[in-house]
Motif scaffolding. Sequence first.
Motif, short mmCIF file in Angstrom:
data_model
loop_
_atom_site.label_atom_id
_atom_site.label_comp_id
_atom_site.label_asym_id
_atom_site.label_seq_id
_atom_site.Cartn_x
_atom_site.Cartn_y
_atom_site.Cartn_z
N UNK A 1 0.82 -1.20 0.00
CA UNK A 1 0.00 0.00 0.00
C UNK A 1 0.86 1.26 0.00
N UNK A 2 1.95 1.25 0.77
CA UNK A 2 2.86 2.39 0.78
C UNK A 2 3.48 2.61 -0.59
N UNK A 3 3.85 1.51 -1.26
CA UNK A 3 4.43 1.62 -2.61
C UNK A 3 3.40 2.19 -3.59
N UNK A 4 2.15 1.72 -3.49
CA UNK A 4 1.10 2.23 -4.37
C UNK A 4 0.83 3.71 -4.10
N UNK A 5 0.92 4.13 -2.84
CA UNK A 5 0.71 5.54 -2.51
C UNK A 5 1.79 6.41 -3.13
N UNK A 6 3.04 5.94 -3.10
CA UNK A 6 4.14 6.70 -3.71
C UNK A 6 3.95 6.79 -5.22
N UNK A 7 3.52 5.68 -5.83
CA UNK A 7 3.28 5.68 -7.27
C UNK A 7 2.18 6.66 -7.65
N UNK A 8 1.09 6.66 -6.87
CA UNK A 8 -0.01 7.58 -7.13
C UNK A 8 0.43 9.03 -6.94
N UNK A 9 1.27 9.26 -5.95
CA UNK A 9 1.76 10.62 -5.71
C UNK A 9 2.64 11.08 -6.87
N UNK A 10 3.50 10.19 -7.37
CA UNK A 10 4.36 10.55 -8.50
C UNK A 10 3.53 10.83 -9.75
N UNK A 11 2.49 10.06 -9.97
CA UNK A 11 1.61 10.30 -11.12
C UNK A 11 0.91 11.64 -10.99
N UNK A 12 0.46 11.96 -9.78
CA UNK A 12 -0.16 13.26 -9.53
C UNK A 12 0.84 14.38 -9.81
N UNK A 13 2.08 14.20 -9.34
CA UNK A 13 3.12 15.21 -9.52
C UNK A 13 3.44 15.41 -11.00
N UNK A 14 3.47 14.31 -11.77
CA UNK A 14 3.75 14.41 -13.20
C UNK A 14 2.65 15.20 -13.91
N UNK A 15 1.40 14.92 -13.57
CA UNK A 15 0.28 15.68 -14.15
C UNK A 15 0.36 17.15 -13.77
N UNK A 16 0.80 17.40 -12.55
CA UNK A 16 0.91 18.77 -12.08
C UNK A 16 1.95 19.56 -12.90
N UNK A 17 3.08 18.91 -13.22
CA UNK A 17 4.11 19.58 -14.02
C UNK A 17 3.63 19.84 -15.44
N UNK A 18 2.86 18.90 -16.00
CA UNK A 18 2.30 19.12 -17.33
C UNK A 18 1.33 20.29 -17.31
N UNK A 19 0.54 20.38 -16.23
CA UNK A 19 -0.41 21.48 -16.09
C UNK A 19 0.32 22.81 -16.02
N UNK A 20 1.46 22.85 -15.32
CA UNK A 20 2.25 24.07 -15.24
C UNK A 20 2.82 24.45 -16.60
N UNK A 21 3.21 23.42 -17.38
CA UNK A 21 3.72 23.69 -18.73
C UNK A 21 2.62 24.27 -19.62
N UNK A 22 1.42 23.73 -19.53
CA UNK A 22 0.29 24.28 -20.27
C UNK A 22 0.03 25.73 -19.86
N UNK A 23 0.13 25.98 -18.58
CA UNK A 23 -0.13 27.33 -18.07
C UNK A 23 0.89 28.33 -18.63
#
Length: 278
Positions: free
Chosen positions: A242-264
């Motif tokens: 579960x901890x590993x899955x949480x880190x993976x989900x966090x990294x995916x969220x972070x990647x989407x966040x950086x793409x959103x900043x690039x769009x901005x």
Amino acid sequence: MFRGFYTVGSGMIAQQRKTEMLANNLANANTPGYKAEQAAIRSFPEMLMSRLDTTKIPTKNPVHMKGLSPIGSISTGVYMQETLPSFIQGSLQETELTTDVALIEGALPANDNGTKGAIFFRLEGEGGQDFYTKNGNFTVAPNGYLTNALGFYVLDQVGQRIQLKNDEFQLTENGVILEEGTAVATLGISFADRPETLLKEGNGLFRTADGGNLPNAAESAGVSYMTRQGFLEGSNVDAAETMTDMLTAYRAFEANQKILQAYDRSMEKAVNEVGRIN
């Protein structure tokens, strides 16, 4: 450009909800009978993109008649469709309390979808509604009835409340309750051939969607089980996974966040620099 905002935004929302689900699993890693939630993330329907093409000679093809040339499909994002509990049995934990009971699965037939069934203790809640649980942390109430931690009555195999003299009783592997060597009741164990359709009510409780009762496991073909007194079934949450899955989900969220900043940043340039007259 704006479509990209919606795509990454939906990805961030899906990963945030998945993180919340995993955090709840981790918080219940030591809760008896807790069943870990699993996320089902799906993609929105894809869109077919076309472009205007004035050089096309009209043909019998309706697409060409409109002056459109297909480019290809494009994804419109993802969403978390639902969460489903995993009914894999948790490990047994010894408590040495006579009122604690663990259900040990034996042979459980699979349905036509290939999903294995599940067995539960049968409880009577407020208003006489039936609930089902894997948490066998019971107690004998002052009025002598066997109840769970919420005060719900534990039912026998014919749907009646179980009343005992005290907590000094014995339980056989078949779920028969003995007082001074005499059988007084048999624990009501219910079988769900499609456990994924059960509704989760919190506190380790489930109920049927239509309010009906699940069949008696002892009378269901191909179902076998045992009861173990002085034990509880632990949570089936794997804390490390579960901890590993949480880190993976966090990294995916972070990647989407950086793409959103690039769009901005791209939108900022489009608004403030493109077409500027010096």
